[in-house]
Design a protein around this motif. Structure first.
Motif, PDB file in Angstrom:
ATOM      1  N   ASN A  82       0.809  -1.225   0.000  1.00 45.73           N
ATOM      2  CA  ASN A  82       0.000   0.000   0.000  1.00 45.73           C
ATOM      3  C   ASN A  82       0.842   1.275   0.000  1.00 45.73           C
ATOM      4  N   LYS A  83       1.855   1.313  -0.852  1.00 46.60           N
ATOM      5  CA  LYS A  83       2.684   2.508  -1.007  1.00 46.60           C
ATOM      6  C   LYS A  83       2.167   3.344  -2.171  1.00 46.60           C
ATOM      7  N   ASP A  84       2.473   4.610  -2.130  1.00 44.40           N
ATOM      8  CA  ASP A  84       2.161   5.520  -3.237  1.00 44.40           C
ATOM      9  C   ASP A  84       2.954   5.069  -4.468  1.00 44.40           C
ATOM     10  N   LEU A  85       2.465   5.387  -5.669  1.00 50.33           N
ATOM     11  CA  LEU A  85       3.139   4.944  -6.897  1.00 50.33           C
ATOM     12  C   LEU A  85       4.531   5.539  -7.022  1.00 50.33           C
ATOM     13  N   ASP A  86       4.706   6.813  -6.668  1.00 49.25           N
ATOM     14  CA  ASP A  86       6.038   7.426  -6.755  1.00 49.25           C
ATOM     15  C   ASP A  86       7.005   6.792  -5.760  1.00 49.25           C
ATOM     16  N   ILE A  87       6.537   6.532  -4.561  1.00 49.52           N
ATOM     17  CA  ILE A  87       7.389   5.872  -3.565  1.00 49.52           C
ATOM     18  C   ILE A  87       7.696   4.447  -4.005  1.00 49.52           C
ATOM     19  N   SER A  88       6.716   3.777  -4.588  1.00 46.49           N
ATOM     20  CA  SER A  88       6.931   2.416  -5.095  1.00 46.49           C
ATOM     21  C   SER A  88       7.993   2.395  -6.186  1.00 46.49           C
ATOM     22  N   LYS A  89       7.944   3.386  -7.083  1.00 44.37           N
ATOM     23  CA  LYS A  89       8.957   3.463  -8.144  1.00 44.37           C
ATOM     24  C   LYS A  89      10.344   3.686  -7.550  1.00 44.37           C
ATOM     25  N   GLU A  90      10.441   4.550  -6.572  1.00 47.39           N
ATOM     26  CA  GLU A  90      11.741   4.828  -5.946  1.00 47.39           C
ATOM     27  C   GLU A  90      12.272   3.604  -5.207  1.00 47.39           C
ATOM     28  N   LEU A  91      11.405   2.907  -4.474  1.00 42.83           N
ATOM     29  CA  LEU A  91      11.830   1.699  -3.761  1.00 42.83           C
ATOM     30  C   LEU A  91      12.248   0.592  -4.725  1.00 42.83           C
ATOM     31  N   ALA A  92      11.502   0.441  -5.812  1.00 45.79           N
ATOM     32  CA  ALA A  92      11.846  -0.589  -6.797  1.00 45.79           C
ATOM     33  C   ALA A  92      13.164  -0.254  -7.490  1.00 45.79           C
ATOM     34  N   TYR A  93      13.383   1.020  -7.814  1.00 42.27           N
ATOM     35  CA  TYR A  93      14.650   1.428  -8.429  1.00 42.27           C
ATOM     36  C   TYR A  93      15.821   1.156  -7.483  1.00 42.27           C
ATOM     37  N   THR A  94      15.642   1.476  -6.205  1.00 37.50           N
ATOM     38  CA  THR A  94      16.692   1.217  -5.218  1.00 37.50           C
ATOM     39  C   THR A  94      16.955  -0.278  -5.091  1.00 37.50           C
ATOM     40  N   ALA A  95      15.907  -1.081  -5.101  1.00 38.79           N
ATOM     41  CA  ALA A  95      16.082  -2.535  -5.016  1.00 38.79           C
ATOM     42  C   ALA A  95      16.832  -3.078  -6.226  1.00 38.79           C
ATOM     43  N   ILE A  96      16.502  -2.585  -7.417  1.00 40.05           N
ATOM     44  CA  ILE A  96      17.189  -3.030  -8.636  1.00 40.05           C
ATOM     45  C   ILE A  96      18.658  -2.626  -8.586  1.00 40.05           C
ATOM     46  N   ARG A  97      18.928  -1.371  -8.241  1.00 37.25           N
ATOM     47  CA  ARG A  97      20.307  -0.887  -8.193  1.00 37.25           C
ATOM     48  C   ARG A  97      21.124  -1.658  -7.152  1.00 37.25           C
ATOM     49  N   ASN A  98      20.545  -1.923  -5.994  1.00 39.90           N
ATOM     50  CA  ASN A  98      21.262  -2.662  -4.968  1.00 39.90           C
ATOM     51  C   ASN A  98      21.472  -4.120  -5.364  1.00 39.90           C
ATOM     52  N   THR A  99      20.515  -4.703  -6.056  1.00 36.92           N
ATOM     53  CA  THR A  99      20.670  -6.085  -6.517  1.00 36.92           C
ATOM     54  C   THR A  99      21.802  -6.195  -7.529  1.00 36.92           C
ATOM     55  N   ILE A 100      21.837  -5.289  -8.485  1.00 36.44           N
ATOM     56  CA  ILE A 100      22.931  -5.303  -9.460  1.00 36.44           C
ATOM     57  C   ILE A 100      24.263  -5.046  -8.756  1.00 36.44           C
ATOM     58  N   GLY A 101      24.267  -4.171  -7.761  1.00 38.15           N
ATOM     59  CA  GLY A 101      25.480  -3.914  -6.984  1.00 38.15           C
ATOM     60  C   GLY A 101      25.945  -5.144  -6.226  1.00 38.15           C
ATOM     61  N   VAL A 102      25.008  -5.885  -5.654  1.00 33.51           N
ATOM     62  CA  VAL A 102      25.363  -7.116  -4.941  1.00 33.51           C
ATOM     63  C   VAL A 102      25.948  -8.135  -5.909  1.00 33.51           C
ATOM     64  N   LEU A 103      25.311  -8.290  -7.056  1.00 34.72           N
ATOM     65  CA  LEU A 103      25.829  -9.230  -8.058  1.00 34.72           C
ATOM     66  C   LEU A 103      27.220  -8.816  -8.532  1.00 34.72           C
ATOM     67  N   LEU A 104      27.423  -7.533  -8.742  1.00 38.57           N
ATOM     68  CA  LEU A 104      28.729  -7.029  -9.150  1.00 38.57           C
ATOM     69  C   LEU A 104      29.771  -7.247  -8.051  1.00 38.57           C
ATOM     70  N   PHE A 105      29.398  -6.951  -6.821  1.00 43.59           N
ATOM     71  CA  PHE A 105      30.322  -7.095  -5.700  1.00 43.59           C
ATOM     72  C   PHE A 105      30.761  -8.543  -5.520  1.00 43.59           C
ATOM     73  N   PHE A 106      29.800  -9.475  -5.527  1.00 42.21           N
ATOM     74  CA  PHE A 106      30.166 -10.875  -5.369  1.00 42.21           C
ATOM     75  C   PHE A 106      30.956 -11.397  -6.565  1.00 42.21           C
ATOM     76  N   SER A 107      30.663 -10.901  -7.749  1.00 41.85           N
ATOM     77  CA  SER A 107      31.436 -11.306  -8.918  1.00 41.85           C
ATOM     78  C   SER A 107      32.869 -10.798  -8.830  1.00 41.85           C
ATOM     79  N   ILE A 108      33.053  -9.578  -8.344  1.00 45.22           N
ATOM     80  CA  ILE A 108      34.406  -9.031  -8.177  1.00 45.22           C
ATOM     81  C   ILE A 108      35.175  -9.822  -7.133  1.00 45.22           C
TER      82      ILE A 108
END
Length: 139
Positions: free
Chosen positions: A20-46
């Motif tokens: 039950n989050k606002d659409l703008d907050i949902s977009k920001e949270l999803a973007y942060t989750a995507i960026r952090n996921t790619i960062g985790v994958l990059l970090f473990f790969s390094i």
């Protein structure tokens, strides 16, 4: 980028519908989750690549006369910082929203979110186990 857009869309739906989050907050949270996921994958790969270099190519033991290990870690730090900067500038996932059965079934979205988190955790754990086994049996 299409996979990132699909994951981003589902995460926006998860945050919007099930939490039950606002659409703008949902977009920001999803973007942060995507960026952090790619960062985790990059970090473990390094870390995995650095460990393979350590095991097979060169012995990076810390001694006064050997290659300074901090240059390697400094380079890896610059890669991570560069990723953070470039992901904020260039990583722009698009919301591909089309109403379908997922929007009416919040349990399916919750299962997707749980599976997403568990798969990232399993990836990190699997990398750790593989590296430990490599160090035990080859080191």
């Amino acid at each position: 980028m299409q996979i990132i857009n699909r994951i981003y869309t589902k995460l926006v739906l998860v945050y919007n519908i099930t939490q039950n989050k606002d659409l703008d907050i949902s977009k920001e949270l999803a973007y942060t989750a995507i960026r952090n996921t790619i960062g985790v994958l990059l970090f473990f790969s390094i870390i995995f690549i650095q460990s393979l270099i350590d095991l097979f190519i060169t012995d990076f033991r810390i001694k006064r006369s050997d290659f300074p290990i901090y240059y390697l870690y400094l380079g890896l730090g610059f890669i991570i910082i560069g990723f953070i900067y470039f992901s904020k500038v260039y990583l722009k996932p698009n919301l591909e929203y089309s109403p379908n059965g997922e929007t009416k079934n919040p349990k399916k979205l919750k299962r997707y979110f749980t599976g997403y988190i568990i798969s990232i955790a399993l990836f990190g754990g699997l990398m750790f186990v593989i590296l430990r086994m490599l160090y035990i049996y080859l080191g």
